[in-house]
Design an enzyme around this catalytic site. Structure first.
Site, PDB file in Angstrom:
ATOM      1  N   GLU A  93      -9.270  11.494  -5.518  1.00 32.50           N
ATOM      2  CA  GLU A  93     -10.345  10.622  -5.957  1.00 32.50           C
ATOM      3  C   GLU A  93     -10.447   9.368  -5.099  1.00 32.50           C
ATOM      4  O   GLU A  93      -9.459   8.855  -4.596  1.00 32.50           O
ATOM      5  CB  GLU A  93     -10.128  10.266  -7.428  1.00 32.50           C
ATOM      6  CG  GLU A  93     -10.314  11.516  -8.281  1.00 32.50           C
ATOM      7  CD  GLU A  93      -9.986  11.310  -9.746  1.00 32.50           C
ATOM      8  OE1 GLU A  93     -10.783  11.750 -10.575  1.00 32.50           O
ATOM      9  OE2 GLU A  93      -8.957  10.720 -10.061  1.00 32.50           O
ATOM     10  N   CYS A 106     -11.194   2.038  -3.175  1.00 34.61           N
ATOM     11  CA  CYS A 106      -9.813   2.401  -3.490  1.00 34.61           C
ATOM     12  C   CYS A 106      -9.581   3.818  -2.956  1.00 34.61           C
ATOM     13  O   CYS A 106     -10.239   4.767  -3.384  1.00 34.61           O
ATOM     14  CB  CYS A 106      -9.619   2.331  -5.005  1.00 34.61           C
ATOM     15  SG  CYS A 106      -7.976   2.788  -5.531  1.00 34.61           S
ATOM     16  N   CYS A 113       1.645  12.997  -6.304  1.00 32.13           N
ATOM     17  CA  CYS A 113       2.612  11.992  -5.847  1.00 32.13           C
ATOM     18  C   CYS A 113       3.998  12.391  -6.330  1.00 32.13           C
ATOM     19  O   CYS A 113       4.165  12.824  -7.469  1.00 32.13           O
ATOM     20  CB  CYS A 113       2.260  10.618  -6.389  1.00 32.13           C
ATOM     21  SG  CYS A 113       3.384   9.321  -5.807  1.00 32.13           S
ATOM     22  N   CYS A 117       6.166   7.970 -11.347  1.00 29.53           N
ATOM     23  CA  CYS A 117       6.329   6.820 -12.238  1.00 29.53           C
ATOM     24  C   CYS A 117       5.939   7.243 -13.656  1.00 29.53           C
ATOM     25  O   CYS A 117       5.006   8.023 -13.855  1.00 29.53           O
ATOM     26  CB  CYS A 117       5.474   5.648 -11.771  1.00 29.53           C
ATOM     27  SG  CYS A 117       5.948   5.082 -10.122  1.00 29.53           S
ATOM     28  N   CYS A 120       2.138   6.889 -14.902  1.00 29.20           N
ATOM     29  CA  CYS A 120       1.042   7.187 -13.958  1.00 29.20           C
ATOM     30  C   CYS A 120       0.644   8.650 -14.040  1.00 29.20           C
ATOM     31  O   CYS A 120       1.483   9.539 -13.907  1.00 29.20           O
ATOM     32  CB  CYS A 120       1.487   6.836 -12.543  1.00 29.20           C
ATOM     33  SG  CYS A 120       0.315   7.356 -11.276  1.00 29.20           S
ATOM     34  N   GLY A 170      -1.312   8.787  -4.852  1.00 29.16           N
ATOM     35  CA  GLY A 170      -0.275   8.964  -3.847  1.00 29.16           C
ATOM     36  C   GLY A 170       0.433   7.691  -3.443  1.00 29.16           C
ATOM     37  O   GLY A 170      -0.025   6.587  -3.730  1.00 29.16           O
ATOM     38  N   SER A 224       4.328  -2.593  -6.322  1.00 28.89           N
ATOM     39  CA  SER A 224       4.273  -2.245  -7.738  1.00 28.89           C
ATOM     40  C   SER A 224       5.633  -2.500  -8.365  1.00 28.89           C
ATOM     41  O   SER A 224       6.565  -1.737  -8.148  1.00 28.89           O
ATOM     42  CB  SER A 224       3.898  -0.768  -7.877  1.00 28.89           C
ATOM     43  OG  SER A 224       2.596  -0.568  -7.395  1.00 28.89           O
ATOM     44  N   LEU A 225       5.728  -3.559  -9.114  1.00 24.62           N
ATOM     45  CA  LEU A 225       7.022  -3.994  -9.642  1.00 24.62           C
ATOM     46  C   LEU A 225       7.311  -3.374 -11.020  1.00 24.62           C
ATOM     47  O   LEU A 225       8.279  -2.661 -11.196  1.00 24.62           O
ATOM     48  CB  LEU A 225       7.018  -5.530  -9.714  1.00 24.62           C
ATOM     49  CG  LEU A 225       8.334  -6.247  -9.472  1.00 24.62           C
ATOM     50  CD1 LEU A 225       9.100  -5.699  -8.293  1.00 24.62           C
ATOM     51  CD2 LEU A 225       8.045  -7.740  -9.265  1.00 24.62           C
ATOM     52  N   HIS A 226       6.528  -3.736 -11.994  1.00 24.07           N
ATOM     53  CA  HIS A 226       6.538  -3.122 -13.330  1.00 24.07           C
ATOM     54  C   HIS A 226       7.762  -3.387 -14.198  1.00 24.07           C
ATOM     55  O   HIS A 226       7.760  -3.027 -15.378  1.00 24.07           O
ATOM     56  CB  HIS A 226       6.316  -1.608 -13.261  1.00 24.07           C
ATOM     57  CG  HIS A 226       5.122  -1.212 -12.463  1.00 24.07           C
ATOM     58  ND1 HIS A 226       3.886  -1.786 -12.647  1.00 24.07           N
ATOM     59  CD2 HIS A 226       4.965  -0.309 -11.456  1.00 24.07           C
ATOM     60  CE1 HIS A 226       3.029  -1.246 -11.800  1.00 24.07           C
ATOM     61  NE2 HIS A 226       3.651  -0.365 -11.071  1.00 24.07           N
ATOM     62  N   ASN A 301      -3.511   1.738 -18.521  1.00 21.70           N
ATOM     63  CA  ASN A 301      -4.630   2.625 -18.832  1.00 21.70           C
ATOM     64  C   ASN A 301      -4.074   3.936 -19.345  1.00 21.70           C
ATOM     65  O   ASN A 301      -3.448   4.674 -18.592  1.00 21.70           O
ATOM     66  CB  ASN A 301      -5.489   2.867 -17.584  1.00 21.70           C
ATOM     67  CG  ASN A 301      -6.219   1.607 -17.184  1.00 21.70           C
ATOM     68  OD1 ASN A 301      -6.895   0.974 -17.988  1.00 21.70           O
ATOM     69  ND2 ASN A 301      -6.050   1.199 -15.935  1.00 21.70           N
ATOM     70  N   CYS A 344      -7.087   2.282 -12.813  1.00 22.27           N
ATOM     71  CA  CYS A 344      -5.754   2.467 -12.223  1.00 22.27           C
ATOM     72  C   CYS A 344      -4.942   3.448 -13.032  1.00 22.27           C
ATOM     73  O   CYS A 344      -4.830   3.334 -14.239  1.00 22.27           O
ATOM     74  CB  CYS A 344      -4.974   1.164 -12.239  1.00 22.27           C
ATOM     75  SG  CYS A 344      -5.758  -0.147 -11.373  1.00 22.27           S
TER      76      CYS A 344
HETATM   77  N1  SAH Z   1       1.482   4.626  -5.161  1.00 17.06           N
HETATM   78  C1  SAH Z   1       1.105   3.293  -4.953  1.00 17.06           C
HETATM   79  C2  SAH Z   1      -0.390   3.050  -5.003  1.00 17.06           C
HETATM   80  C3  SAH Z   1      -1.210   3.754  -6.064  1.00 17.06           C
HETATM   81  S1  SAH Z   1      -1.142   3.240  -7.726  1.00 17.06           S
HETATM   82  C4  SAH Z   1       1.807   2.381  -5.923  1.00 17.06           C
HETATM   83  O1  SAH Z   1       2.421   2.870  -6.858  1.00 17.06           O
HETATM   84  O2  SAH Z   1       1.786   1.175  -5.685  1.00 17.06           O
HETATM   85  C5  SAH Z   1      -2.016   1.683  -7.831  1.00 17.06           C
HETATM   86  C6  SAH Z   1      -1.468   0.796  -8.956  1.00 17.06           C
HETATM   87  O3  SAH Z   1      -1.810   1.304 -10.268  1.00 17.06           O
HETATM   88  C7  SAH Z   1       0.043   0.714  -8.932  1.00 17.06           C
HETATM   89  O4  SAH Z   1       0.493  -0.592  -9.141  1.00 17.06           O
HETATM   90  C8  SAH Z   1       0.411   1.601 -10.080  1.00 17.06           C
HETATM   91  O5  SAH Z   1       1.698   1.346 -10.533  1.00 17.06           O
HETATM   92  C9  SAH Z   1      -0.662   1.288 -11.083  1.00 17.06           C
HETATM   93  N2  SAH Z   1      -0.765   2.274 -12.156  1.00 17.06           N
HETATM   94  C10 SAH Z   1      -0.375   3.574 -12.143  1.00 17.06           C
HETATM   95  N3  SAH Z   1      -0.631   4.153 -13.324  1.00 17.06           N
HETATM   96  C11 SAH Z   1      -1.208   3.210 -14.106  1.00 17.06           C
HETATM   97  C12 SAH Z   1      -1.732   3.211 -15.438  1.00 17.06           C
HETATM   98  N4  SAH Z   1      -1.712   4.319 -16.183  1.00 17.06           N
HETATM   99  N5  SAH Z   1      -2.265   2.081 -15.920  1.00 17.06           N
HETATM  100  C13 SAH Z   1      -2.313   0.970 -15.141  1.00 17.06           C
HETATM  101  N6  SAH Z   1      -1.840   0.909 -13.898  1.00 17.06           N
HETATM  102  C14 SAH Z   1      -1.293   2.019 -13.371  1.00 17.06           C
HETATM  103 FE1  SF4 Z   2       2.931   7.601  -7.235  1.00 17.88          FE
HETATM  104 FE2  SF4 Z   2       2.011   5.069  -7.360  1.00 17.88          FE
HETATM  105 FE3  SF4 Z   2       1.604   6.788  -9.397  1.00 17.88          FE
HETATM  106 FE4  SF4 Z   2       4.055   5.847  -8.901  1.00 17.88          FE
HETATM  107  S1  SF4 Z   2       2.246   4.641  -9.545  1.00 17.88           S
HETATM  108  S2  SF4 Z   2       3.534   8.005  -9.361  1.00 17.88           S
HETATM  109  S3  SF4 Z   2       4.056   5.743  -6.664  1.00 17.88           S
HETATM  110  S4  SF4 Z   2       0.777   6.967  -7.337  1.00 17.88           S
END
Ligand code: SAH
Ligand code: SF4
Length: 373
Positions: A93, A106, A113, A117, A120, A170, A224-226, A301, A344
């Protein structure tokens, strides 16, 4: 049938080398590149300043082909999402987010991927393969010229897309060469001509590749810290077991020595009851003390079967206030395009939509579809 070379697969040096194999000078490659990436040319006939003999040669040997759009959805807020076919049942996408002063695309870097995570939906679908250079730059090429056509700006090299974020599906640093090659085109004055500050790569923290990016093509960086500690981050971002927070923070400091911006953007997905307490916020302030940074809080999300909930608004506010009080610039990301699952973490390349939408004749057209999942 002879195999046609896809010219979208070449970065600037690659295109010059290809033209060399045809006995052409490097300036021809620049001309060709401008036709493709500044004018959106998809065939060779219209490239009037190239010799007819070269055009004929290219017609028999080369093509300009981006992944085909399976669906094209427009959200009520103007966000537009394309689902692109990358073959073998894989789809990725691309999302366009218009704002008053800029237009951001984006871009995806992989089908699926491997980082997986916890929160995600791309991660949940597993890893299929790296996208090729052509499939990555093809997203910008396809979107830029589709948007220009819709705005009646064809034939003029006036950009609609002013910013690119490598934040789609990815982990871009795990597809390093193709991502860097595509970004070279984004930055090239004979292609998209975007400044390094307007191209942002988001990573889950592949430490050695962050150093390589700093050496080869330092663009703006988002990390992406989280989570503010290793115990929690090990669970949310499994890659943390390999590259724990102390190493990640050190890599951020090293990156800042070469970065086009003087801060790192930390992304932090707000998960109700998981990583959103005031104690977490204070721990985060301590963790990032030595790294000039900004925070981007992303309300989670949800997607089916995640088993997680978005933090409540007042909790997000309290969390943000602690960061702000510590002097950290903090924004809460507005959720865009969630009515079309373009927000996201909702990008899952839903191939199963294909038949349904095709049957309704929505191929290639804008379909405003509010999904109810
Ligand atoms: N793989 C890379 C870039 C893609 S994700 C990364 O992880 O940084 C882009 C951003 O969206 C990242 O910060 C990711 O952690 C966040 N993200 C992933 N799933 C999400 C969700 N369900 N709700 C909100 N943010 C999310
Ligand atoms: Fe991959 Fe980024 Fe999603 Fe983590 S947040 S699974 S690194 S796309």
């Amino acid at each position: 049938m002879t195999h046609l070379t896809n010219l979208l697969d070449y970065d600037p040096d690659g295109l010059a080398a290809y033209c060399g194999t045809l006995g052409e000078k490097p300036f021809r490659a620049r001309q060709l590149q401008r036709w493709i990436h500044q004018m959106g040319a998809a065939d060779f006939d219209g490239m009037t300043d190239l010799a007819k003999s070269l055009r004929e040669k290219l017609k028999t040997r080369a093509t300009i082909a981006a992944p085909a759009a399976i669906t094209d959805h427009l959200s009520a807020d103007g966000t537009r999402k394309w689902l692109l076919d990358v073959g073998n049942g894989n789809a990725v996408e691309t999302v366009y987010i218009p704002e008053e002063t800029r237009g951001t695309l984006c871009v995806s870097s992989q089908a699926g991927c491997a980082v997986n995570c916890r929160f995600c939906s791309t991660g949940k679908q597993g890893f299929s393969r790296n996208l090729t250079l052509g499939e990555i730059i093809g997203q910008l090429w396809m979107a830029e010229f589709a948007l220009r056509r819709d705005l009646g700006r064809e034939g003029k090299n006036e950009r609609v897309i002013t910013n690119v974020v490598m934040m789609g599906m990815g982990e871009p640093l795990l597809n390093f060469d193709n991502v860097v090659g595509a970004m070279r085109l984004m930055l090239d004055d004979n292609a998209y001509g975007l400044s390094r500050r307007r191209v942002t790569l988001s990573t889950s923290g592949v430490v050695p590749m962050m150093d390589r990016l700093g050496q080869e093509l330092p663009v703006a960086l988002a990390v992406s810290l989280h989570a503010p500690n290793d115990a929690l981050r090990d669970v949310l971002v499994p890659l943390n077991k390999k590259y724990p927070l102390r190493e990640l923070m050190a890599a951020c400091e090293r990156y800042l020595e070469v970065a086009p911006r003087d801060f790192i953007t930390f992304e932090y997905c707000m998960l109700d009851g998981v990583n959103d307490t005031e104690a977490h916020a204070r721990e985060l302030v301590a963790l990032t003390r030595d790294v000039p940074c900004k925070f981007n809080l992303i309300p989670f999300n949800p997607f089916p079967e995640s088993g997680l909930l978005r933090s409540k608004d007042p909790q997000i506010k309290r969390f943000a206030q602690i960061l702000l009080d510590a002097g950290l610039v903090t924004t809460v990301r507005k959720t865009r395009g969630d009515d079309i699952d373009a927000a996201c973490g909702q990008l899952a390349g839903e191939v199963q939509d294909r038949t349904r939408l095709a049957q309704r004749g929505k191929f290639g057209k804008i379909a405003v579809e509010v999904r109810t999942v």
